[in-house]
Structure formats: C-alpha cells, structure tokens
Design a protein around this motif. Structure first.
Motif, PDB file in Angstrom:
ATOM      1  N   THR A  55      52.533  -7.256  -2.503  1.00  0.00           N
ATOM      2  CA  THR A  55      51.794  -6.812  -1.316  1.00  0.00           C
ATOM      3  C   THR A  55      51.908  -7.841  -0.193  1.00  0.00           C
ATOM      4  O   THR A  55      52.105  -7.490   0.974  1.00  0.00           O
TER       5      THR A  55
ATOM      6  N   ALA B 244      51.282  -7.653  -8.321  1.00  0.00           N
ATOM      7  CA  ALA B 244      50.833  -6.707  -7.290  1.00  0.00           C
ATOM      8  C   ALA B 244      50.411  -7.438  -6.017  1.00  0.00           C
ATOM      9  O   ALA B 244      50.732  -7.022  -4.895  1.00  0.00           O
ATOM     10  N   VAL B 245      49.697  -8.551  -6.184  1.00  0.00           N
ATOM     11  CA  VAL B 245      49.248  -9.331  -5.020  1.00  0.00           C
ATOM     12  C   VAL B 245      50.445  -9.923  -4.274  1.00  0.00           C
ATOM     13  O   VAL B 245      50.516  -9.847  -3.035  1.00  0.00           O
TER      14      VAL B 245
ATOM     15  N   VAL C 235      49.001  -0.736   1.402  1.00  0.00           N
ATOM     16  CA  VAL C 235      50.101  -1.245   0.565  1.00  0.00           C
ATOM     17  C   VAL C 235      49.550  -1.857  -0.713  1.00  0.00           C
ATOM     18  O   VAL C 235      50.083  -1.647  -1.811  1.00  0.00           O
ATOM     19  N   TYR C 236      48.480  -2.630  -0.593  1.00  0.00           N
ATOM     20  CA  TYR C 236      47.894  -3.315  -1.741  1.00  0.00           C
ATOM     21  C   TYR C 236      47.448  -2.330  -2.807  1.00  0.00           C
ATOM     22  O   TYR C 236      47.791  -2.462  -4.002  1.00  0.00           O
TER      23      TYR C 236
ATOM     24  N   PHE D  36      50.409  -0.534  -4.550  1.00  0.00           N
ATOM     25  CA  PHE D  36      51.041  -1.375  -5.569  1.00  0.00           C
ATOM     26  C   PHE D  36      50.146  -1.510  -6.795  1.00  0.00           C
ATOM     27  O   PHE D  36      50.612  -1.472  -7.946  1.00  0.00           O
TER      28      PHE D  36
ATOM     29  N   VAL E 194      55.407  -7.615   1.452  1.00  0.00           N
ATOM     30  CA  VAL E 194      55.565  -6.413   2.272  1.00  0.00           C
ATOM     31  C   VAL E 194      54.663  -6.480   3.504  1.00  0.00           C
ATOM     32  O   VAL E 194      55.060  -6.088   4.613  1.00  0.00           O
ATOM     33  N   THR E 195      53.447  -7.002   3.320  1.00  0.00           N
ATOM     34  CA  THR E 195      52.509  -7.116   4.436  1.00  0.00           C
ATOM     35  C   THR E 195      53.055  -8.010   5.538  1.00  0.00           C
ATOM     36  O   THR E 195      52.913  -7.709   6.730  1.00  0.00           O
TER      37      THR E 195
ATOM     38  N   SER F  42      47.859  -3.307   5.386  1.00  0.00           N
ATOM     39  CA  SER F  42      47.960  -4.201   4.223  1.00  0.00           C
ATOM     40  C   SER F  42      47.117  -3.677   3.061  1.00  0.00           C
ATOM     41  O   SER F  42      47.528  -3.772   1.891  1.00  0.00           O
TER      42      SER F  42
ATOM     43  N   LEU G 113      44.948 -11.363   1.788  1.00  0.00           N
ATOM     44  CA  LEU G 113      46.017 -10.473   2.246  1.00  0.00           C
ATOM     45  C   LEU G 113      45.806 -10.055   3.696  1.00  0.00           C
ATOM     46  O   LEU G 113      46.742 -10.042   4.498  1.00  0.00           O
TER      47      LEU G 113
END
Length: 459
Positions: free
Chosen positions: A403, A399-400, A448-449, A452, A406-407, A445, A324
């Motif tokens: 993320t 979730a990954v 956010v991760y 989530f 969005v990242t 990132s 990520l």
C-alpha cells in the motif's frame, strides 16, 4: 544588521520623546526612506505627525510612499491642504495611483483636489486599467526622445526633464504620434563619439515591450528573465503609454509569492499584513477553506466506515492508517509544490504534462521502494519482535508495504497533475496545493490499503 537598526530606532524614538528635534532631523535626513518608514511603525499615533514634519520635503514624500496605509491615512487626515499638496507634488504618478486605490473615498477626494491637473489626469488614466495588469502598475513619468534628435539635444532634454522622471537611465524613442521606435541608454549618449550624431543612427530597435492589458505576473517574470531596469508599456496600436520600473516589478513578485503561499496553506489571500489583520480578518480568510476541507474529509470517514468489518476482524490494521495517510500527503505535497513553483516561473506548460507524469512516476517508484523497505523492517523488528504484537504477521506487513509503495506513486501523480490541470482551466495552480491534495490522497490511500488487506488477508 537587524540588531543595529533596532538600536538606532530606539535612539530616534527617545530623541523624539526628549524633544531633541534638530538632532533628530539631522539624523533622519541621512537615512534611507524605507528605514525611516520602519521607524514610524513603532511610533504612537500622536508621534507620527510630529516626526513626519521633521523630515526634509523630498525625504518626506519618499518615506510617505513606504509607510503602511493606516499611517498614511492618519497623516493625510491631519495635513493641512498645503502640506498635502507638498507631499502629493513630490510623489511619482504610480505611487500616487497606489495611494488613491488604498484610501477611503473622502481621503481620495482630498488627494485629487491637491494634485495638479496633469497628475490628476495621469492617476485617473492608470486607475482605468484592470487590476493586476501592466497598465495598473506602470508610471507615465519617463524620458521620451525623438529619432531626429542629436546626442547633445537628447542630453539637454534629460537635464531639463529628468528631475521629475522615475528613471532617466533608459530613454525611449517615439515618433510624433507616440509610436515606440526604439530606446537608448544614458551610457549610449555619454559614450557617443559626436554630439551631433542622430539618435536614430544608434538606437536599439529590437525591443521587448508589454501592452497595458498584460498580466502583472507575466511582467514580473520578464524582469526576472531579461534583467530589465524598466519595461515599456504600449497600447494596442504600439503607442507608448508608460513604463514599469524594477521596484514595481519587485513589489508584484512579493505580492504574488505571498498570495501563492496563502492559497497553498489553505487561506484566501489578504492585502493586509499579519499585524494589521484583526482576529476577525484572519477568521474570514481561513474559515472558508477549513469548512471545505472538513467537508471533503468526510469521504475519508465514509471509506473507513465501509470497512469496519475488516478492521474489527484485524484491529492491527488501524494502527498503520495514520502513517499511510501522512506519507501519501507528504509525497503529494512535494510534487505539487515543485510543479506549482515551476509553473509560476514559466518553466512548465500544460504540454509538458506527460513528461512530468513520467518523471514523477519514476521518482515515486524509487521513493516507494525505499520507504517500503524501511517500513517492512520497522514492522518486523519493532511491532513483531520488540512489542510482541502477534496479530501482525508477514501478510499484514506485506499489505502495509505494498500500500505504501502504491500510495507514493498515486500521490506523486495526483500532486503533479492537479496543478497543471488547474492552470489549463484558468485557475491559480496554488489552489491545488497541500491541503486539497492531501485530502484526495488520504481517500485514495485508504481505498488501496483496504483492497490489499482484503485480497492478501482474506477479510
């Protein structure tokens, strides 16, 4: 081409060692000054003065300009006053000014002592202008004409004065008080129907010029945009003071590009070439940014530490952190490099910020969806089915991938915004390049991760 030159270079050095001076001089006299200067880079210190003295007078001066400052200083220290005067007399004023700027004070004194009063005055005039301005890179050696001159008189003036001028193709028409009125080219003069035609009857009056205070990078952009061979430089009252030639603009472009590359790589700019830089020089240029980036990266560690409980409950989440962070950093770098390049070329202004953000968001959505889809399949097929990692379920996969999507959007928005803000605030946009943006995106990132992960997995 490079291989052929290397063979020629080895042959010339061998001739020097074998003392075949006459043949060596004949070969050198046919070569380009830049190529001759390249040969000097591979000579031993005691060989440099010997080969330099074999060069014809004019070629010696032109080669001297192209040589590295260390070799120039070595030669100057070994020159007699007469030899130094011969070289200085053959230099153009802007080249002499550049030489003076790069040499130690005791060497500068010798150079100025051997320069004639007119050149010394011109050098001092150029050195008074701010660094990186048009005045600091201009030359005062240009052909000037009067509007009342006839074509025949103009051609005669060029013949008499052109030998010592850096360029004669473009001639500038000025008034008695040196106000810039227009320009004519040698082509215009040669193709004129009548030698008695006045210059004012056909000179170009719609001129583009710069002032002595104009930034040299802006000057270089004007050469690129308008394909000029030379650009007139005027003072605040439109009095002609000099010209910037194409070769000097090319040097500026190279210097600015090198500076941007070094800043984007997280180094302070250096005026020395890589081979001339000592390990201590490289250390001084690299360590400040490394220190700054190391300290700023502690925020990433603080974020990870604050979510230790979540990671301990589901250790599998840790495996996706590098992917990520790397993806976010890469996306931010792509946007920042694109925007920095456009800012450097004058294609973007701060007023275009919203347009740029909107374009990057749309691009990021497409990239994010594509990357998330591939990531989803990779986790499903590789981590769950092939590696039989039971701790990874569809919620973890989701979730990954969320993320990741969005990242990508955040990274591209940050990557395009920061350089434009830096430009608006008067900083070099290259400062907001890969290392700096990567550090910011890494932290975002991770936030956010974990958000989530906590929401979807109930950690």
């Amino acid at each position: 081409m490079a291989e052929r030159f290397e063979i020629v270079e080895k042959t010339l050095i061998a001739m020097l060692e074998e003392k075949k001076y006459v043949t060596l001089r004949d070969i050198l006299s046919t070569m380009n000054p830049s190529d001759v200067a390249a040969v000097f880079e591979d000579l031993e210190e005691d060989q440099i003065p010997l080969m330099f003295r074999l060069l014809p007078k004019e070629l010696a001066a032109e080669t001297f300009v192209e040589m590295e400052p260390d070799a120039q200083e070595l030669l100057i220290r070994g020159f007699s006053d007469n030899e130094l005067k011969e070289v200085v007399d053959e230099l153009y004023v802007d080249d002499a000014a550049d030489l003076v700027e790069e040499m130690p004070a005791n060497v500068v004194r010798r150079i100025l002592q051997q320069a004639d009063p007119e050149m010394r005055s011109s050098i001092n005039q150029i050195l008074r202008y701010p660094d990186n301005s048009a005045g600091s890179i201009m030359t005062t050696e240009y052909v000037s004409l009067r509007p009342t001159m006839t074509v025949g008189e103009a051609i005669l003036r060029i013949r008499r004065q052109g030998v010592d001028k850096e360029t004669i193709y473009t001639c500038y028409v000025i008034s008695k008080d040196r106000k810039l009125l227009g320009l004519v080219t040698v082509k215009d003069l040669l193709l004129a129907e009548d030698d008695e035609t006045k210059i004012e009857d056909f000179m170009l009056t719609n001129l583009i010029s710069v002032t002595t205070q104009t930034d040299q990078e802006e000057v270089a952009h004007m050469f690129s945009k308008y394909n000029f061979l030379a650009l007139p430089v005027v003072d605040g009252e439109n009095r002609m003071v000099g010209i910037v030639t194409f070769d000097d603009a090319m040097d500026v472009m190279e210097d600015e590009a090198t500076e941007d590359i070094e800043i984007m790589a997280g180094m302070t700019p250096s005026e020395k070439t890589y081979l001339r830089s000592s390990p201590l020089d490289l250390f001084r240029h690299r360590i400040p940014w490394l220190m700054l980036l190391m300290v700023s990266a502690t925020f990433t560690g603080m974020i990870i530490s604050s979510f230790e409980d979540a990671l301990s409950m589901l250790p599998a989440l840790t495996a996706f952190i590098p992917m990520l962070m790397d993806t976010g950093g890469n996306c931010g770098s792509q946007s920042s490099v694109t925007v920095i390049r456009s800012l450097s070329l004058g294609e973007l202004e701060f007023g275009d910020l919203l347009k740029v953000i909107w374009k990057e968001i749309r691009t990021a959505v497409l990239c994010g969806v594509a990357l998330a889809a591939v990531c989803f399949l990779k986790i499903l097929l590789v981590d769950r089915l092939l590696m039989h990692n039971e701790s990874i379920n569809l919620l973890v996969d989701g979730a990954v991938c969320l993320t990741l999507s969005v990242t990508v959007v955040i990274a591209k928005v940050v990557g395009c915004t920061l350089p434009m803000l830096a430009k608006k605030l008067g900083f070099d946009p290259a400062v907001m390049a890969s290392p700096f943006i990567t550090t910011i995106v890494d932290a975002l990132s991770l936030l956010v991760y974990f958000m989530f992960a906590k929401t979807l997995l109930g950690l």
